[in-house]
Design an enzyme around this catalytic site. Structure first.
Site, PDB file in Angstrom:
ATOM      1  CB  SER A  33      -8.144  -3.023 -37.077  1.00  0.00           C
ATOM      2  OG  SER A  33      -6.775  -2.900 -37.858  1.00  0.00           O
ATOM      3  CD  GLU A 110       4.142   2.525  -5.063  1.00  0.00           C
ATOM      4  OE1 GLU A 110       5.231   1.921  -4.471  1.00  0.00           O
ATOM      5  OE2 GLU A 110       3.277   1.907  -5.796  1.00  0.00           O
ATOM      6  CE  LYS A 112      -2.789   8.268  -0.756  1.00  0.00           C
ATOM      7  NZ  LYS A 112      -4.014   7.933  -1.278  1.00  0.00           N
ATOM      8  NE  ARG A 133      -8.180   0.523   2.995  1.00  0.00           N
ATOM      9  CZ  ARG A 133      -7.642   1.431   3.767  1.00  0.00           C
ATOM     10  NH1 ARG A 133      -6.394   1.757   3.637  1.00  0.00           N
ATOM     11  NH2 ARG A 133      -8.365   2.393   4.382  1.00  0.00           N
ATOM     12  CE  LYS A 289       4.026   1.326  -0.886  1.00  0.00           C
ATOM     13  NZ  LYS A 289       3.575   0.181  -2.067  1.00  0.00           N
TER      14      LYS A 289
END
EC number: 6.5.1.2
Length: 667
Positions: A33, A110, A112, A133, A289
């Site tokens: 608010s 991480e 996906k 992409r 990765k």
């Protein structure tokens, strides 16, 4: 007036700080608010004094004028996809390939995210543009839509960032936003979205950015793209670079973690999988990765994916349903594929009503019959696949699946070559199904690239018997084209002109356009470079084909078989008679490779040369033709309306020439 300008600046900074706390730190500092009160005050001041509105004001996220269409944007650096692994054994093998080359390493892991990959560019810290992409090289300009996503900063925090920063990440729709969107649609009697990914993609591709602004999309960054100047010091690990992004106010998943061993990666994977249903967004696996940037650089890339990363996909979700029937479809190369018609079932986030049965061997392996209860899986959460029959539920009237002896489309004989699993229609271009798919492929962007020749146009041309083979495309007249639905004389004239332009191509594109089995772009380019002329290619045999790079016994057999068919040779001859041509590929002596070792880039519109011709001729002189400008670029050819590549070349001190100078060099 000074006081008003100061208040607008203070409110903008304060609201952006609250956005950062809410979206990046996940620790809101004021009630909704109070945020709304501050935002309404800022809106009122900006309405009265628009000259003081700042570029990073949160009010600029409401959306602007609707677009007629999305423009295409060439990525500064290709946006590649990832290879997949589906179990611990495959991941262990992936790890072994990495450590054999690098020694001991750590991984950055991480979730996906199951959304839409985008690239966002900041210049001087200010949001400049965003693109999908697309095919990895070229995407759609969705700048105005991405601007409306509240979690994406319109200005980077602080002042310690490069001149140009490209952020890559995933636009997602959180579960709560997805449920609310479908509730609104249900109340209006509108079609519901099937899953959050489709909702995110559909929302991001709205021509009216006001619609996107109403959809409560989210964003998480997963990597840096291009950074300029290249000498700017980035963290030496992937995790460190994500932390840099976070420090600039860019949202990064709180679930990112560094793992130092295969066991830790597996533990992370299992933990995320167990918590999958409780996460606020849809995921379909874990991205792993190599953490050290130096190792990433040494490992490099394969054609469309980095060697240093993989997606560890979750097991596909499975459900039971009824096999109601089987249809047989015919593809471009004549493959006859059985497609199961299923009682619709919701699995893996989508409603599935069809699934491939692949071939007769697969039907026999499963022992499946029409009327069976089967288990359906979305393999990799993408392709519906029948994995088993629930034998105890088989009804007494279950029917055997009979593979057709004749093509269901053209009634030609169906044959199965010894050693192959796939049965094929022998009708060739006589078969309407093959004809449609063959001509769609022939006209596609990576083949002859006929602008405006979409799938629906091809289907109508064949249905109305205007086209029987690819060569017939070059006989079409504008008046004949007006027979097609939604095709007026102006559009027809434009399409005929585009067909005429497509006559000028390259030998490699021509070979790819023919649709020879297993001959993709790379193989077509290798064949063109090796044989140089169509006559030499026609005269070759399997033994000769095997001498070409990347051509093995299977591809060589397909090539020989294709060129042994009289109707295929007839199609080729008719295409040449219709005027399809390409620049000659001449044998160049080593001393004549004047551009050997140089990297060239083409940008803008060339008015005297076809871009493909220019690229081919530069390659004949030994040059490598790249898609983006870097410090390693030797020369940029700037045609009309050259854009960001020209600016970057000038900034880096790269030599720039115009089309006239290029023609002089090539001649």
């Amino acid at each position: 007036m000074q006081a008003i300008q100061t208040e607008i600046a203070q409110l903008t900074a304060e609201l952006n700080q609250h956005n950062y706390r809410y979206y990046v730190d996940d620790s809101p500092s004021i009630p909704d608010s109070e945020y709304d009160r501050l935002l309404n005050r800022l809106k009122a001041l900006e309405t009265e004094h628009p000259q003081f509105c700042l570029a990073d004001s949160p009010t600029q996220r409401v959306g602007g004028e609707a677009l007629a269409k999305f423009e295409q944007i060439q990525h500064l650096k290709p946006m590649l996809s990832l290879d997949n692994v589906f179990d611990e054994q495959e991941f262990t093998a992936f790890n072994q390939r990495i450590t054999d080359k690098t020694g001991s390493i750590s991984y950055c892991c991480e979730p996906k995210l199951d959304g839409l990959a985008v690239s966002i560019t900041y210049r001087d810290g200010v949001f400049e543009r965003a693109a999908t992409r697309g095919d990895g090289q070229t995407g759609e300009n969705i700048t105005e839509n991405v601007r409306t996503i509240k979690s994406i900063p319109l200005r980077l925090r602080g002042d310690n960032f490069p001149l140009l920063v490209e952020v890559r990440g995933e636009v997602i729709m959180p579960h709560k936003a997805f449920d609310a969107l479908n509730e609104r649609a249900r109340a209006k009697g509108e079609k519901l979205f099937v899953n959050p990914r489709n909702a995110a993609a559909g929302s991001l591709r709205q021509l009216d950015s006001k619609i996107t602004a109403s959809r409560a999309l989210g964003f998480y960054a997963y990597a840096l793209g291009v950074v300029e100047p290249e000498s700017w010091e980035l963290a030496d690990s992937h995790y460190g670079q994500l932390e840099q992004l976070r420090s600039w106010g860019v949202p990064v998943s709180q679930e990112v973690k560094v793992c130092d061993s295969v066991a830790q990666v597996i533990e992370y994977y299992n933990d995320i999988q167990q918590r999958r249903s409780s996460l606020e967004f849809e995921i379909d696996g874990v991205v792993i990765k190599v953490n050290q940037i130096a190792h990433q650089l040494s490992l490099g890339f394969v054609a469309k994916a980095p060697r240093w990363a993989t997606a560890f996909k979750f097991p596909a979700q499975e459900e039971m349903t009824l096999l109601e029937g089987v249809d047989f479809q015919v593809g471009r190369t004549g493959a006859v594929t059985p497609v199961a018609r299923l009682k619709p079932v919701f699995v893996g986030g989508v409603t599935v009503s069809n699934a491939t049965l692949h071939n007769a061997d697969e039907i026999a392996r499963l022992g499946v019959k029409v009327g069976d209860t089967i288990i359906i899986r979305r393999a990799g959460d993408v392709i519906p696949q029948i994995v088993a029959v629930v034998a105890e539920k088989r009804p007494d009237d279950a029917k055997e699946i009979s593979f057709p002896a004749r093509c269901p489309v053209c009634d030609s004989e169906v044959e199965r070559v010894e050693g192959e699993a796939v049965a094929r229609c022998t009708g060739g271009l006589f078969c309407e199904a093959q004809r449609k798919e063959a001509i769609k492929h022939f006209a596609s962007r990576k083949a002859l690239d006929i602008d405006g020749m979409g799938d629906k146009v091809v289907e109508q041309l064949i249905d109305k018997e205007l086209v029987q083979s690819p060569a017939d495309l070059f006989k079409l007249t504008a008046s004949a084209m007006t027979m097609l639905e939604r095709m007026g004389m102006k559009s027809a004239t434009k399409l005929v002109a585009a067909i005429d332009v497509a006559k000028q191509t390259t030998f490699a594109r021509f070979l790819y356009a023919l649709g020879i089995r297993e001959v993709g772009e790379a193989t077509a380019a290798n064949l063109a470079a090796y044989f140089k002329t169509l006559d030499a290619l026609k005269a070759a045999n399997e033994e000769t084909f095997i001498k070409v790079d990347d051509v093995g016994t299977i591809v060589a057999a397909h090539l020989a078989h294709f060129l042994a068919q009289p109707h295929n040779l007839e199609v080729i001859d008719k295409l040449i008679e219709a005027g399809v041509h390409w620049p000659a590929i001449e044998e160049v002596a080593e001393e004549d490779l004047s551009l050997k070792g140089q990297t060239w880039v083409l940008t803008g519109t060339l008015t005297q040369l076809n871009r493909n011709d220019a690229k081919a001729k530069l390659q004949l002189l030994g040059a490598k033709v790249a898609g983006s400008v870097s410090k390693n670029t030797d020369c940029l050819v700037a045609g009309a309306a050259a854009g960001s590549k020209l600016a970057k070349a000038q900034e880096l001190g790269v030599k720039v020439i115009d089309e006239e100078a290029l023609i002089a060099i090539l001649s």
